[in-house]
Structures are given as C-alpha cells and as structure tokens.
Write a protein that holds these residues in place. Structure first.
Motif, short mmCIF file in Angstrom:
data_model
loop_
_atom_site.label_atom_id
_atom_site.label_comp_id
_atom_site.label_asym_id
_atom_site.label_seq_id
_atom_site.Cartn_x
_atom_site.Cartn_y
_atom_site.Cartn_z
N ILE A 67 0.87 -1.17 0.00
CA ILE A 67 0.00 0.00 0.00
C ILE A 67 0.91 1.23 0.00
O ILE A 67 1.68 1.45 0.93
CB ILE A 67 -0.93 0.00 1.22
CG1 ILE A 67 -1.86 -1.21 1.15
CG2 ILE A 67 -1.73 1.28 1.27
CD1 ILE A 67 -2.72 -1.39 2.37
N ASP A 68 0.83 1.99 -1.06
CA ASP A 68 1.72 3.11 -1.28
C ASP A 68 0.91 4.40 -1.33
O ASP A 68 0.17 4.62 -2.28
CB ASP A 68 2.49 2.88 -2.58
CG ASP A 68 3.53 3.93 -2.85
OD1 ASP A 68 3.71 4.83 -2.00
OD2 ASP A 68 4.17 3.87 -3.91
N THR A 69 1.01 5.24 -0.35
CA THR A 69 0.23 6.48 -0.32
C THR A 69 0.93 7.62 -1.04
O THR A 69 0.31 8.64 -1.32
CB THR A 69 -0.05 6.90 1.14
OG1 THR A 69 1.19 7.04 1.82
CG2 THR A 69 -0.92 5.87 1.84
N THR A 70 2.22 7.48 -1.36
CA THR A 70 2.96 8.56 -2.00
C THR A 70 2.89 8.50 -3.52
O THR A 70 3.14 9.49 -4.18
CB THR A 70 4.43 8.53 -1.56
OG1 THR A 70 5.01 7.29 -1.99
CG2 THR A 70 4.56 8.68 -0.07
N ASN A 71 2.56 7.37 -4.07
CA ASN A 71 2.56 7.21 -5.52
C ASN A 71 1.28 7.77 -6.13
O ASN A 71 0.30 8.03 -5.44
CB ASN A 71 2.69 5.71 -5.86
CG ASN A 71 3.43 5.50 -7.16
OD1 ASN A 71 3.41 6.33 -8.06
ND2 ASN A 71 4.09 4.36 -7.27
N VAL A 72 1.26 7.94 -7.43
CA VAL A 72 0.15 8.53 -8.17
C VAL A 72 -1.00 7.53 -8.30
O VAL A 72 -0.78 6.37 -8.63
CB VAL A 72 0.63 8.96 -9.57
CG1 VAL A 72 -0.50 9.58 -10.37
CG2 VAL A 72 1.81 9.92 -9.47
N ASP A 73 -2.23 8.01 -8.05
CA ASP A 73 -3.42 7.18 -8.24
C ASP A 73 -3.64 6.92 -9.72
O ASP A 73 -3.31 7.76 -10.57
CB ASP A 73 -4.66 7.88 -7.67
CG ASP A 73 -4.69 7.93 -6.16
OD1 ASP A 73 -3.86 7.27 -5.53
OD2 ASP A 73 -5.56 8.64 -5.61
N VAL A 74 -4.22 5.78 -10.04
CA VAL A 74 -4.61 5.46 -11.42
C VAL A 74 -6.10 5.16 -11.45
O VAL A 74 -6.73 4.98 -10.41
CB VAL A 74 -3.81 4.26 -11.99
CG1 VAL A 74 -2.34 4.60 -12.09
CG2 VAL A 74 -4.00 3.02 -11.16
N ASP A 75 -6.65 5.08 -12.64
CA ASP A 75 -8.08 4.82 -12.81
C ASP A 75 -8.43 3.44 -12.26
O ASP A 75 -7.98 2.42 -12.80
CB ASP A 75 -8.43 4.91 -14.30
CG ASP A 75 -9.89 4.65 -14.59
OD1 ASP A 75 -10.70 4.71 -13.65
OD2 ASP A 75 -10.21 4.39 -15.77
N PRO A 76 -9.24 3.38 -11.19
CA PRO A 76 -9.56 2.07 -10.60
C PRO A 76 -10.38 1.19 -11.54
O PRO A 76 -10.27 -0.04 -11.49
CB PRO A 76 -10.32 2.41 -9.33
CG PRO A 76 -10.68 3.83 -9.41
CD PRO A 76 -9.80 4.48 -10.42
N THR A 77 -11.18 1.79 -12.41
CA THR A 77 -11.98 1.00 -13.35
C THR A 77 -11.09 0.25 -14.33
O THR A 77 -11.30 -0.93 -14.60
CB THR A 77 -12.97 1.90 -14.11
OG1 THR A 77 -13.75 2.63 -13.16
CG2 THR A 77 -13.88 1.09 -15.00
N LEU A 78 -10.09 0.93 -14.85
CA LEU A 78 -9.14 0.29 -15.77
C LEU A 78 -8.37 -0.82 -15.05
O LEU A 78 -8.24 -1.93 -15.58
CB LEU A 78 -8.15 1.33 -16.31
CG LEU A 78 -6.98 0.77 -17.13
CD1 LEU A 78 -7.48 0.14 -18.42
CD2 LEU A 78 -5.96 1.86 -17.41
N TYR A 79 -7.92 -0.54 -13.84
CA TYR A 79 -7.16 -1.52 -13.07
C TYR A 79 -7.99 -2.77 -12.80
O TYR A 79 -7.54 -3.89 -12.99
CB TYR A 79 -6.69 -0.88 -11.75
CG TYR A 79 -5.71 -1.73 -10.98
CD1 TYR A 79 -4.36 -1.70 -11.26
CD2 TYR A 79 -6.14 -2.58 -9.96
CE1 TYR A 79 -3.45 -2.46 -10.55
CE2 TYR A 79 -5.24 -3.35 -9.25
CZ TYR A 79 -3.90 -3.29 -9.55
OH TYR A 79 -3.01 -4.06 -8.86
#
Length: 146
Positions: free
Chosen positions: A63-75
């Motif tokens: 679990i990485d809170t510093t990294n950039v979020d990505v589209d959860p639907t695509l993931y």
C-alpha cells in the motif's frame, strides 16, 4: 442424459467457454490463446516489449500512499481479464493474485506490475495445458510461480 434431454453429436469439442480444445488420439491441449491475444490488444500492449517473467523477483508491492493514483476502473478491468485467463495459465496465478489485493485504490506502481503481466502474456500467448491419455484420472496442476 440422452433419455432426459435431446442431444446431437456434432463432432469433437473445439471451443468451450473461451477455452480452445485440441484433441488428438492420445492427448488433449487446452489453451486460451485467442483470448490472451485479444486481452493484450485490448489494453494496447501488443506493440510493447515482452518480458520473460510475469513478475520481478525484486518487486515489493505494498500500500503506497505517496505514488500517483490510477483509474480504478481500468485496473479492475485488467485484473478481471487476467483472473479469467488463469483458468488455463497457472503460471500467472500468483502474480495476478498479488496485484488483485490493490483494487481499492490502485497506484501507478501496481498498474506497472499488471502491465508487466500482460506483456508476459503477449510473449507466451501460445502456452497451453497438456493432458495425456496415459496420465492418471486425477487432474493436478503444478506451477513454480516463485
């Protein structure tokens, strides 16, 4: 079953629920080659470089809170597609399972891991499961996903 249901024999089984089945006299091959190629193309990774493993042994997903979020639907779409592919590809089961743990708030590092699995699929889309007539009646799968 023929007494209960009207049935017709139309020949050997070739395709069933997304599984390609090739039958020979003393062996059966099961694969999802067509599905795998479509999956790679669907996510636009067919022209990218291939990888020889589905996950790096040095990869430490957390679990990485510093990294950039990505589209959860695509993931989630990628995870779902790969989970279906594990039916005939036990070699990716561990890697997909690890990545599936991060579906709530996926980060760029986890998306990179998923893309690596898909690039591996692109390289190995012709992999299949082989069952021999001489094998025992109990089907067992083994995979060194370490």
């Amino acid at each position: 079953m023929k007494r209960e249901f009207e049935m017709n024999m139309v020949g050997k089984l070739n395709y069933f629920l997304g599984l390609q089945v090739k039958q020979r006299n003393d062996e059966i091959f099961i694969s999802q080659e067509k599905y795998a190629k479509n999956l790679v193309k669907r996510f636009g990774l067919d022209s990218k470089k291939h990888t020889s493993t589905s996950m790096s042994s040095l990869a430490k997903l957390s679990i990485d809170t510093t990294n950039v979020d990505v589209d959860p639907t695509l993931y989630r779409s990628m995870i779902g597609s790969l989970l279906y592919l594990t039916t005939s590809r036990p070699d990716i089961a561990f890697s997909v399972g690890v990545c599936a743990c991060f579906q709530v708030v996926p980060k760029k590092s986890q998306l990179t891991a998923i893309k690596r699995i898909i690039r591996y699929i692109n390289r190995t889309s012709d992999y299949r499961i082989w069952y021999s007539k001489d094998s025992n009646d109990c089907l067992a799968r083994y995979s060194d996903a370490d």
